[in-house]
Enzyme design. Structure first.
Site, PDB file in Angstrom:
ATOM      1  N   HIS A 126      -7.712 -44.981   5.523  1.00 29.28           N
ATOM      2  CA  HIS A 126      -8.933 -44.267   5.940  1.00 29.28           C
ATOM      3  C   HIS A 126      -8.807 -43.657   7.340  1.00 29.28           C
ATOM      4  O   HIS A 126      -9.683 -42.895   7.756  1.00 29.28           O
ATOM      5  CB  HIS A 126     -10.146 -45.206   5.929  1.00 29.28           C
ATOM      6  N   ASP A 163      -5.560 -47.724  -4.107  1.00 34.95           N
ATOM      7  CA  ASP A 163      -6.706 -48.458  -3.555  1.00 34.95           C
ATOM      8  C   ASP A 163      -7.986 -47.896  -4.194  1.00 34.95           C
ATOM      9  O   ASP A 163      -8.067 -46.708  -4.499  1.00 34.95           O
ATOM     10  CB  ASP A 163      -6.739 -48.264  -2.038  1.00 34.95           C
ATOM     11  N   HIS A 165     -10.781 -47.255  -2.974  1.00 38.12           N
ATOM     12  CA  HIS A 165     -11.452 -46.251  -2.135  1.00 38.12           C
ATOM     13  C   HIS A 165     -10.523 -45.050  -1.932  1.00 38.12           C
ATOM     14  O   HIS A 165      -9.304 -45.207  -1.883  1.00 38.12           O
ATOM     15  CB  HIS A 165     -11.797 -46.858  -0.768  1.00 38.12           C
ATOM     16  N   ASP A 250      -8.324 -53.657  -4.380  1.00 40.65           N
ATOM     17  CA  ASP A 250      -9.771 -53.876  -4.401  1.00 40.65           C
ATOM     18  C   ASP A 250     -10.460 -53.260  -5.621  1.00 40.65           C
ATOM     19  O   ASP A 250     -11.680 -53.306  -5.732  1.00 40.65           O
ATOM     20  CB  ASP A 250     -10.424 -53.397  -3.087  1.00 40.65           C
TER      21      ASP A 250
HETATM   22 ZN   LIG Z   1     -10.153 -50.029  -0.394  1.00 41.89          ZN
END
Ligand SMILES: [Zn+2]
Length: 347
Positions: A126, A163, A165, A250
């Site tokens: 991120h 991931d 996200h 995740d």
């Molecule tokens: Zn994540």
């Protein structure tokens, strides 16, 4: 396929308190993967500190200095959910540096492994060129990709991010760069909100960003189908000299930060497919740890990945069961992804 680990002994120095991304995530992982390493006689390498010049291939000077100063004066919140504590800068340098140790070890005539799994935190995907966000200080994947390109002279590097996200930071850094392919599987909608199908890159980088926004409730089947239909064929056509995996677990059914239904078998399948691709090209594979926030299941998931890239049999006993498959609109989504990507690739 010879695999191994890169470990970060100083990881607990990045103190985040009761935050989901904390120093308690990895002790169980390291125990389990340490057993695997002993059983299969696999190497365990130590991280090193990345140099500031390594970070500057992906980040602005302002950002690097901002993280350093925030840590020095820490604990300081760099955004709503990203904290820097007094040792965070050094640990983040080692987290990025572990990625470089891994890249060095799987490339070149002197290479010592076909793949390596770097168990690192803080995670990276991120962090944009000029800001920390989403538990991430520096984009380890983008730093590693640029190092491979500029320091080792590898013409094309692929980053595969599974991931849950969207890897907005890695995408941001590489968005106009046609020498690094970025392919991301992520739940959509979900934090950070980016990663829709029409984000495909800009300028010369157009077509080199591939987003697979997965509907909530997606599990093993949808992810493997997405790999076989989109990610795999595009990787094939791009023909990279190195594959970097941003491995965040995740999306597991028992991880509370999202609502995907992946199981350990699904992560094993994704890791195995990635390793088979790398082996078919004779290129190195580096898996960099990103998310995964349930400390009870993370050792099993990381074991599944380690076995997948290493080609040894996993023991997936104790995994949480996936719920019954529901109609979630995946096939319509796959049609949309294919329609966008077919402007750039044969998919
Ligand atoms: Zn994540």
């Amino acid at each position: 396929m010879k695999t191994g680990l890169v470990i970060l002994r100083e990881q607990a120095g990045h103190e985040t308190g009761s935050h989901p991304e904390n120093a308690n995530r990895f002790p169980g992982v390291l125990d389990r993967l340490g057993e695997d390493s002993m059983k299969h006689d696999l190497p365990i390498l130590e991280s090193r500190e990345a140099l500031v010049e390594d970070l500057l291939r992906a980040h602005t000077e302002y950002h690097v200095e901002n993280v350093r100063a925030a840590a020095e004066n820490g604990p300081t919140w760099l955004d709503g959910d990203t904290v820097a504590s007094p040792h965070s800068y050094e640990v983040a340098l080692r987290s990025a540096g572990a990625s470089l140790v891994a890249v060095d070890a799987v490339t070149g005539p002197e290479k010592s492994a076909d793949s390596l799994f770097a168990i690192i935190r803080p995670p990276g995907h991120h962090a944009t060129a000029d800001r920390a966000m989403g538990f991430c200080l520096f984009s380890n994947a983008a730093v590693a990709a640029r190092y491979a390109r500029e320091q080792l002279g590898i013409d094309r590097v692929a980053v595969l991010d599974w991931d849950v996200h969207h890897g907005n930071g890695t995408q941001d850094i590489l968005y106009d760069d046609p020498s690094v392919l970025f392919v991301s599987f992520h739940q959509w909608p979900l934090y950070p909100g980016s990663g829709w199908i029409d984000e495909v890159g800009v300028g010369e980088g157009r077509g080199f960003t591939v987003n697979l926004p997965m509907p909530p409730g997606s599990g093993d089947l949808e992810h493997i189908e997405g790999f076989n239909a989109i990610a795999g064929p595009i990787l094939d056509q791009f023909n990279p000299g190195l594959l970097i995996v941003s491995a965040g677990q995740d999306g597991h059914v028992a991880d509370e930060l999202a609502s995907q239904n992946l199981t350990a078998a699904g992560y094993h399948g994704l890791a195995q497919a990635s390793a088979e691709f790398a082996a078919s090209r004779g290129i190195g594979l580096v898996a960099l740890h990103e998310g995964g926030y349930n400390p009870n299941t993370l050792p099993l998931l990381d074991h599944a990945i380690y076995a997948g890239i290493g080609g040894f049999a996993p023991d997936l006993a104790g995994d949480a069961p996936a719920p019954e498959t529901e109609e979630i609109g995946w096939h319509e989504r796959l049609v949309q992804i294919r329609r966008i990507q077919s402007a750039y690739w044969a998919v």
